[in-house]
Design a protein around this motif. Structure first.
Motif, PDB file in Angstrom:
ATOM      1  N   SER A 116       0.816  -1.215   0.000  1.00 40.27           N
ATOM      2  CA  SER A 116       0.000   0.000   0.000  1.00 40.27           C
ATOM      3  C   SER A 116       0.851   1.267   0.000  1.00 40.27           C
ATOM      4  O   SER A 116       0.425   2.316  -0.484  1.00 40.27           O
ATOM      5  N   ARG A 117       2.094   1.172   0.532  1.00 43.04           N
ATOM      6  CA  ARG A 117       2.958   2.349   0.555  1.00 43.04           C
ATOM      7  C   ARG A 117       3.288   2.842  -0.848  1.00 43.04           C
ATOM      8  O   ARG A 117       3.585   4.023  -1.047  1.00 43.04           O
ATOM      9  N   THR A 118       3.276   1.936  -1.818  1.00 43.73           N
ATOM     10  CA  THR A 118       3.657   2.336  -3.175  1.00 43.73           C
ATOM     11  C   THR A 118       2.656   3.297  -3.794  1.00 43.73           C
ATOM     12  O   THR A 118       3.009   4.053  -4.698  1.00 43.73           O
ATOM     13  N   VAL A 119       1.396   3.265  -3.342  1.00 49.48           N
ATOM     14  CA  VAL A 119       0.386   4.162  -3.925  1.00 49.48           C
ATOM     15  C   VAL A 119       0.028   5.299  -2.988  1.00 49.48           C
ATOM     16  O   VAL A 119      -0.725   6.190  -3.374  1.00 49.48           O
ATOM     17  N   THR A 120       0.574   5.300  -1.766  1.00 48.29           N
ATOM     18  CA  THR A 120       0.179   6.316  -0.798  1.00 48.29           C
ATOM     19  C   THR A 120       0.439   7.720  -1.321  1.00 48.29           C
ATOM     20  O   THR A 120      -0.387   8.626  -1.140  1.00 48.29           O
ATOM     21  N   SER A 121       1.577   7.933  -1.995  1.00 44.57           N
ATOM     22  CA  SER A 121       1.899   9.273  -2.486  1.00 44.57           C
ATOM     23  C   SER A 121       0.972   9.721  -3.608  1.00 44.57           C
ATOM     24  O   SER A 121       0.930  10.907  -3.936  1.00 44.57           O
ATOM     25  N   LEU A 122       0.227   8.791  -4.208  1.00 47.48           N
ATOM     26  CA  LEU A 122      -0.708   9.143  -5.272  1.00 47.48           C
ATOM     27  C   LEU A 122      -2.110   9.419  -4.739  1.00 47.48           C
ATOM     28  O   LEU A 122      -3.000   9.773  -5.512  1.00 47.48           O
ATOM     29  N   LEU A 123      -2.305   9.263  -3.419  1.00 49.22           N
ATOM     30  CA  LEU A 123      -3.637   9.373  -2.835  1.00 49.22           C
ATOM     31  C   LEU A 123      -3.848  10.746  -2.226  1.00 49.22           C
ATOM     32  O   LEU A 123      -2.913  11.409  -1.766  1.00 49.22           O
TER      33      LEU A 123
END
Length: 811
Positions: free
Chosen positions: A759-766
């Motif tokens: 989930s950390r891989t998409v956190t910056s896109l959220l």
């Protein structure tokens, strides 16, 4: 070699004999390979492909960074640039550049163009020679009054028809003659989005000579690039510039306290905005390919079970196990290569779709096209796919027991158990991978939905915008510029269908803006490096009314203040809350560092906050000046209509041309279109990940259906015995569906663990969405459970309807 060709011929004949099997397997692999190839094409162009400059790995972008000022836009001052050049030893050369807008009024209809003003070392650093003509001479690079330009390839083709004799021609730029001395090659451009004052790639280049007072100038508005010396790394250069910045903070604390330096590789600077989202999408399509491989492996296992007798006969005739494995692997390689060919065709179409869906800025980082690295990637992926989906079935298929397999009607219970376990393992893997993709897509969709619901603080419906840049040679004094925009808004207001019209220096969501520091009269000035900071906008009352920005306290500008300089200012709610938390700001006076000398301005009103830079950034303190106070030559008109405002655009342009026939307009868009542009990257990521997740869901459903169908065929005799002994059809249905749901439960559990870990891989896109959002996880688990139930119900219902007599005769 003859044996290999024989295996290939046999594999091709087998494909032709089983067209249904071949079609399903090839399409599954083609989807996975094609999606990976399409994404890799984008990734290669944006993140991997070598920039078309000399020594691109040694070209860096130089920035200042203020600890008290978020972001890096327009934060390099000429004073610091010159001192860096004097003291730094890490660079062979440094160049400054400033993007500006200009009006081209010759050789066709009036048009706004982007001119990149560059210092002498710009072209030597990039190392690209002109296609036609020359670059700037030493004299032109040192003369502030030089009137020469170099054209970009696109405007040369569009405006001058690609005429090779264009060198030496004179054109009118901002009402001044400019001589064309060269044309740059196709694709040559350097658009550093974060620092551009124009927000668009350049159409042409002009010499830029720093003014004599540049060493004492306090503003920050430039961009800069440098060419590293041989043997000097980016990190070493950054350390040196940080050391110089620290020394400048001691020498000139008022201007440089809390300012430091950053050095970024040019390639990273151009692609950094999209790096994480592209890598996330690349990972997503890799998961799709893995799911496709699991599906094809299931198909090969099923076909291998049907070929046990054939393989046993081969073994009985003396074929060693390694030879049989090679034959079975050859089958999967042929399927993968066919899938690669079809996948390449899907990729060609997919790249077009991706480019149509992608933000316009994405393709500015590099030319997107199929290339030899892309073709090599497709071939490599096809080979790896063949091994991934063929190795396990080949090893399992080569284990045929000769004596049992050649017996007519042999049941091979042991082999059936092994087959079922492998099939089940592949299905569990598919479900787990599908969970990860669906969770990622769900999180991005939830984030995008939240982003779309953000209140920007102004209205976006039925508003037309267009930008005007008045040439300084024609509109020399403040009065002329103020009069032009007042006359323009007055004429536009009288057009049929126009409800209100206003003007503002920088429109929200365009990525452009101005900011500075200020003092509050009656309060001690802040310590160096602790400046009060504000965005600065120039506007009229029509802007507030057209955009529905609410007046919270005080008043708007009077008619006199819109004609004559009155030293008044309207502030945003966030500025009042930050700096006047316990006081009434009305009547207070600010010293805003936008004029020289600084004249205190009285606060006359407070308006609501607006999200200026983008929808994700919190509103920043902002001051609004009437046009006479800072008579910008460039303003954006905002026109409110009762319905769709785009049809008004021609009439608005005609009204402007009645004031000045040579005045072009640019960026003709609705506010709705500006909002859509600001959301383009979020929409791109969420849409593509949703598509890939949907494909994964479909493949997982096919996998569950296939395993259940195969399981039913293996257990037909058992089902017949159960039915003969009195079992109800409902019992058979529950048994098979329950087995499928158990497999699904295991896959869901593994998938949840993987999704949480990744989930950390998409956190910056959220945006305002956590990577472990419980609603998203619940929706994904419910969806997959429902799909698994449906996919297993169909073969279970078929099994429950088998007549016991036929079932007992099976095998």
């Amino acid at each position: 070699m003859d044996a290999l060709f024989q295996d290939i011929r046999y594999a091709l004949r087998l494909c032709l004999r089983t067209p249904a099997f071949t079609t399903v397997a090839v399409l599954a692999l083609a989807l996975g390979i094609g999606a990976n190839t399409a994404i890799f094409t984008i990734v290669n162009a944006v993140l991997l492909e070598r920039l078309p400059f000399r020594d691109p790995d040694r070209i860096v972008v130089l920035w200042e960074e203020g600890a008290h000022r978020p972001g890096r836009s327009n934060v390099l001052g000429p004073s610091q640039f010159l001192r860096w050049g004097d003291r730094a030893t890490s660079f062979e050369a440094m160049a400054a550049l400033v993007d500006t807008r200009a009006n081209l009024t010759s050789d066709g209809a009036p048009e706004e163009v982007i001119v990149q003003n560059v210092t002498a070392q710009f072209f030597p650093i990039l190392g690209v020679s002109p296609l036609v003509g020359r670059t700037f001479s030493d004299a032109e690079n040192s003369d502030p009054a030089s009137s020469v330009v170099i054209l970009g390839y696109d405007i040369w083709q569009r405006r001058f028809g690609g005429d090779p004799g264009v060198v030496g021609r004179v054109m009118q730029l901002n009402a001044r003659p400019q001589t064309i001395v060269g044309v740059m090659p196709r694709g040559f451009r350097l658009f550093i989005k974060d620092g551009s004052l124009a927000g668009k790639p350049s159409d042409m280049w002009a010499p830029y000579v720093l003014p004599p007072n540049a060493r004492d100038f306090g503003g920050r508005y430039m961009e800069a690039i440098g060419h590293l010396r041989s043997g000097v790394s980016r990190a070493q250069a950054e350390v040196e510039l940080k050391t110089i910045a620290a020394a400048l903070a001691v020498e000139t604390p008022q201007r440089n306290t809390n300012w430091t330096a950053q050095v970024h590789l040019l390639h990273d600077e151009l692609s950094g905005e999209y790096r994480r989202s592209l890598l996330v999408l690349a990972g997503a399509v890799a998961f799709v390919l893995l799911i496709a491989c699991a599906n094809v492996a299931n198909l090969l296992l099923s076909r291998g079970a049907a070929r046990q007798r054939e393989i046993a006969i081969r073994a009985a005739l003396g074929a060693p196990r390694l030879r049989i494995i090679r034959q079975l692997l050859t089958d999967s390689i042929v399927l993968a290569l066919l899938g690669g060919v079809v996948g390449l065709m899907i990729a060609i179409w997919g790249v077009r779709v991706l480019l149509a869906l992608s933000p316009a800025d994405l393709t500015m980082a590099g030319a997107v096209h199929l290339s030899y690295p892309v073709l090599g990637f497709t071939a490599l992926v096809s080979l790896l796919t063949a091994l991934a989906c063929g190795l396990a079935p080949a090893l399992e298929g080569s284990r045929a027991d000769v004596h049992d397999a050649i017996k007519d009607g042999a049941r091979q219970a042991g082999a059936g158990v092994r087959h079922r376990r492998m099939l089940q393992a592949f299905v569990v893997s598919e479900i787990a991978l599908a969970v990860v993709l669906l969770v990622g897509a769900g999180l991005l969709l939830r984030s995008f939905s939240t982003l779309r619901a953000v209140d920007p603080g102004y209205s976006t419906a039925n508003i037309l915008t267009m930008r005007l840049q008045l040439p300084g040679a024609k509109y020399r004094d403040d009065g002329q510029r103020i009069r032009f925009f007042r006359d323009a808004t007055s004429r536009i207001q009288k057009l049929p269908g126009v409800q209100s019209v206003g003007a503002v220096s920088f429109l929200p969501l365009t990525g452009l803006g101005a900011g500075t520091s200020f003092t509050i009269e009656g309060q001690p000035p802040p310590a160096p490096g602790q400046d009060h900071v504000t965005n600065v906008s120039v506007c009229d009352n029509g802007f507030f009314r057209t955009m529905n920005v609410p007046l919270l306290r005080g008043r708007l500008f009077t008619e006199r203040e819109m004609v004559e300089r009155a030293n008044v200012v309207i502030v945003s709610e966030s500025l009042a809350r930050t700096y006047f938390a316990h006081d009434d700001p009305i009547g207070k006076r600010l010293g805003i560092y936008m004029t020289n000398p600084i004249v205190p301005t009285e606060i006359i009103g407070v308006v609501g906050d607006i999200r200026f830079q983008d929808l994700t950034a919190e509103p920043r303190p902002t001051t609004y000046w009437p046009h006479p106070q800072l008579a910008y030559s460039s303003m954006t008109l905002t026109v409110r209509a009762g319905a769709d405002p785009l049809p008004l655009a021609p009439a608005v342009e005609r009204a402007i041309r009645t004031l000045d026939a040579d005045q072009p307009v640019s960026d003709v868009r609705t506010m709705t279109q500006w909002v859509a542009k600001s959301l383009a990257q979020a929409r791109f990521s969420s849409m593509l990940l949703t598509i890939f997740a949907s494909v994964a869901l479909l493949l997982a459903a096919i996998g569950i259906y296939g395993v259940m169908s195969y399981g039913v065929s293996l257990r037909t005799s058992e089902i017949g015995i159960r039915l003969a002994m009195g079992a109800e059809a409902r019992d058979i249905l529950v048994m098979i569906v329950g087995h499928a749901l158990r497999l699904t439960g295991i896959g869901l559990a593994i998938g949840v663990v993987l999704a949480v870990a990744l989930s950390r891989t998409v956190t910056s896109l959220l945006y305002e969405t956590t990577g472990t959002d419980p609603m998203t996880f619940a929706a994904v688990l419910g969806t997959l459970a429902g799909v698994a139930l449906l996919a297993s119900y169909l073969p279970a219902r078929r099994a429950a309807r088998i007549p016991p007599v036929e079932a007992l005769r099976y095998q």
